[in-house]
Structure formats: C-alpha cells, structure tokens
Design a protein around this motif. Structure first.
Motif, PDB file in Angstrom:
ATOM      1  N   UNK A 112       0.854  -1.192   0.000  1.00 17.35           N
ATOM      2  CA  UNK A 112       0.000   0.000   0.000  1.00 17.35           C
ATOM      3  C   UNK A 112       0.892   1.246   0.000  1.00 17.35           C
ATOM      4  N   UNK A 113       1.636   1.464  -1.077  1.00 21.94           N
ATOM      5  CA  UNK A 113       2.630   2.549  -1.110  1.00 21.94           C
ATOM      6  C   UNK A 113       2.045   3.941  -0.987  1.00 21.94           C
ATOM      7  N   UNK A 114       0.773   4.108  -1.303  1.00 24.60           N
ATOM      8  CA  UNK A 114       0.182   5.446  -1.260  1.00 24.60           C
ATOM      9  C   UNK A 114      -0.369   5.810   0.113  1.00 24.60           C
ATOM     10  N   UNK A 115      -0.263   4.900   1.071  1.00 30.26           N
ATOM     11  CA  UNK A 115      -0.812   5.164   2.405  1.00 30.26           C
ATOM     12  C   UNK A 115       0.313   5.213   3.429  1.00 30.26           C
ATOM     13  N   UNK A 116      -0.019   5.605   4.652  1.00 25.96           N
ATOM     14  CA  UNK A 116       0.941   5.598   5.760  1.00 25.96           C
ATOM     15  C   UNK A 116       0.742   4.362   6.630  1.00 25.96           C
ATOM     16  N   UNK A 117       0.348   3.279   6.014  1.00 27.33           N
ATOM     17  CA  UNK A 117       0.019   2.060   6.763  1.00 27.33           C
ATOM     18  C   UNK A 117       1.254   1.514   7.480  1.00 27.33           C
ATOM     19  N   UNK A 155      -6.891   0.753   8.264  1.00 21.74           N
ATOM     20  CA  UNK A 155      -6.524   1.094   6.884  1.00 21.74           C
ATOM     21  C   UNK A 155      -7.746   1.056   5.979  1.00 21.74           C
ATOM     22  N   UNK A 156      -8.621   0.077   6.203  1.00 21.74           N
ATOM     23  CA  UNK A 156      -9.817  -0.028   5.369  1.00 21.74           C
ATOM     24  C   UNK A 156     -10.698   1.200   5.528  1.00 21.74           C
ATOM     25  N   UNK A 157     -10.782   1.725   6.756  1.00 20.13           N
ATOM     26  CA  UNK A 157     -11.573   2.939   6.950  1.00 20.13           C
ATOM     27  C   UNK A 157     -10.960   4.110   6.177  1.00 20.13           C
ATOM     28  N   UNK A 158      -9.642   4.195   6.209  1.00 15.51           N
ATOM     29  CA  UNK A 158      -8.962   5.299   5.510  1.00 15.51           C
ATOM     30  C   UNK A 158      -9.142   5.203   4.000  1.00 15.51           C
ATOM     31  N   UNK A 159      -9.000   3.995   3.454  1.00 22.07           N
ATOM     32  CA  UNK A 159      -9.087   3.808   2.004  1.00 22.07           C
ATOM     33  C   UNK A 159     -10.514   3.580   1.515  1.00 22.07           C
ATOM     34  N   UNK A 160     -11.460   3.453   2.487  1.00 23.17           N
ATOM     35  CA  UNK A 160     -12.867   3.198   2.150  1.00 23.17           C
ATOM     36  C   UNK A 160     -13.011   1.904   1.330  1.00 23.17           C
ATOM     37  N   UNK A 161     -12.349   0.856   1.837  1.00 24.67           N
ATOM     38  CA  UNK A 161     -12.399  -0.446   1.168  1.00 24.67           C
ATOM     39  C   UNK A 161     -12.721  -1.526   2.198  1.00 24.67           C
ATOM     40  N   UNK A 162     -13.102  -2.691   1.682  1.00 26.18           N
ATOM     41  CA  UNK A 162     -13.418  -3.838   2.539  1.00 26.18           C
ATOM     42  C   UNK A 162     -12.119  -4.393   3.125  1.00 26.18           C
TER      43      UNK A 162
END
Length: 285
Positions: A18-23, A43-50
């Motif tokens: 997940x290079x585009x996030x600060x995970x 992370x899912x909340x941040x990216x709005x994904x399952x």
C-alpha cells in the motif's frame, strides 16, 4: 551481520503493498499461526475499502517470496501467517552463523541506569529482592547485548536511625556475637521498649552523620559484613552485580547540608524544634 526478524520482513512487505498510504502494520506472534498482521481495519476505513479485500491483496503480495506457507484472513481483516519450513530453517542457519546471532546494536550511544534490589545492611534479603534483581539483571544483559551503556546501581540501605540504633547496641553489648541480623532484631526490640536507649541511639545517629571515628568504624564493619552476604547471594543467582555497583544511602550524606541550605533559602524548609523540616504545602520564594 544483522538478521532481521520475520515480523520486520513481513511488516515491510505488507506496508509496500500500500505505497500510497501511511500504513504501519503490526506483526506479532499469534496463537492461531506463526504470526499475525493487524491494522487492516483502520486502513480499510482510511481507504474506504473492505478489510477482507485488503487482506487478499496482502496475500497476493506475500506468497511469491517463499516465506509464507499459508495465509488466512480472520475477523475484520486480521491476517494469520504460517511460515514455510525452509524459511524457518534458513533463518536459524543465518543466526547460528553470526557471532551475535544476527542481533544488531540499536542501543549504541544510549545510556540506561538500572536500579536493582537495594537490600538493607544488617538484614536478610527476602523474596521481594529476588524479583527486582532478576528483572534488572535480565534487562541489563539485553541492553548491553544491544550495544547500550548500562549503569547498574544497587542502592543499599546503610544510613539512618536504625544504624545508630545498632551501633549503640553493639557498643553497649560487645559480648553479643550472634549473627548481625539477630543483633539487629534485638536492638530494634530494645529501641522500641526502652526510651533511654532510643535517645542514646538517636544521639549516635547524629555522631555517625557527623563523622565520629568510633561510630564510623562500627558502621563500616557492619557494611562489610552485609556486603559479603549480598555478594554471596548475587553470585549464587549468577547476576552481574559487583561491589562497584553499590551506591548506598550513605553516599548522599556529604550533599545533605547543601540540599538543606538550598531548601531553607527557597522557603521550602524551615527550622522546627531545632531541626530543619520541609513542608509539602510550602511555596518556594
């Protein structure tokens, strides 16, 4: 040669997925597999994904590296990781080939002061001293291996009213040759039951703290006897403490006058019944 842990390797590869996030994945030991990776729910909340979809993405990233035998997604995005036998054996071989077992020196340049069991002179050590001694020694060994500068301090109780009491008892009962701990118990019982002896003991404390030669000679003898006992216990336990690590309460005696003068000058201490006392509610001037 530094051999990174599997948790470090997996965390780096999961984060790279997940290079585009600060995970910042948290990888730790698991009771369900070898390791578990947490943090996908946030992370899912941040990216709005399952989160389970993200876990599947991690699985695709990890399987080709030869470290992972199996990955299973559990709950809201936890990833349970089972490592391959070849990966585990290879890591063991790497560590055995290193004189430091592949451990780095992240504590280089860091000084840590550790306080040990601080037993009391003229008293036997008890189980409470065992806990702090073993924990302190374990931490000291780990930090030293990691390159740290570890200062071991064993603040023994060797100053105060009880030693004036014991010195006074020894001066008045020179024929008592029982063990030092037994003489301490006898002196304490006398101190509690005989006001005249208690007064003489308090005057002895003043003499000791004032540098009276006879009092200091008796005190040094008690400290030496107790140190031999402490050293024997520490050697049996296999800990790294030595006499050089002892910092008794008595070591602060030369500083007391300066501290008392400063407290009085600041208005924290005042003279009460011929002694300087500190008030917890005083406001420094």
């Amino acid at each position: 040669m530094v051999v990174p842990s599997f948790a470090t390797l997996l965390a780096a590869r999961i984060a790279a997925a997940f290079p585009s996030s600060d995970f910042d994945p948290q990888v730790h030991l698991s009771s369900h597999a070898d390791l578990q990776a947490d943090g996908l729910l946030a992370l899912a909340r941040t990216l709005r994904r399952d989160p389970r979809q993200l876990a599947g993405h991690i699985t695709d990233q990890l399987l080709p590296h030869g470290l992972v035998a199996d990955l299973r997604v559990a709950g809201p995005g936890f990833v349970n990781v089972t490592l391959t036998g070849d990966a585990l054996l290879g890591r063991v071989a790497q560590r055995l080939a290193s004189p430091r077992l592949g451990v780095g020196s992240p504590q280089t340049g860091v000084r840590t002061v550790l306080d040990y069991s601080h037993p009391n002179v003229a008293k036997e050590m008890h189980v409470g001293h065992l806990r702090s001694t073993i924990i302190g020694d374990a931490i000291a060994r780990v930090l030293t291996h990691l390159g740290g500068d570890v200062v071991r301090q064993n603040h023994i109780g060797d100053w105060g009213t009880q030693y004036g009491m014991l010195i006074q008892y020894l001066a008045e009962h020179p024929s008592d040759t029982s063990a030092l701990t037994e003489r301490y118990k006898t002196a304490y019982a006398l101190f509690r039951s005989d006001p005249a002896f208690a007064d003489r003991s308090r005057r002895r404390v003043v003499a000791l703290q004032g540098g009276d030669p006879d009092s200091l000679t008796a005190w040094r003898s008690m400290v030496r006897e107790s140190k031999r006992y402490f050293t024997d216990v520490y050697e049996r336990l296999g800990v790294l403490l030595t006499d050089a690590d002892i910092a008794g309460e008595s070591s602060y005696n030369p500083l007391l006058t300066c501290v008392a003068d400063s407290l009085e000058r600041l208005g924290v201490a005042r003279v009460s019944d011929g002694a300087r006392a500190c008030s917890l509610t005083a406001t420094p001037r």
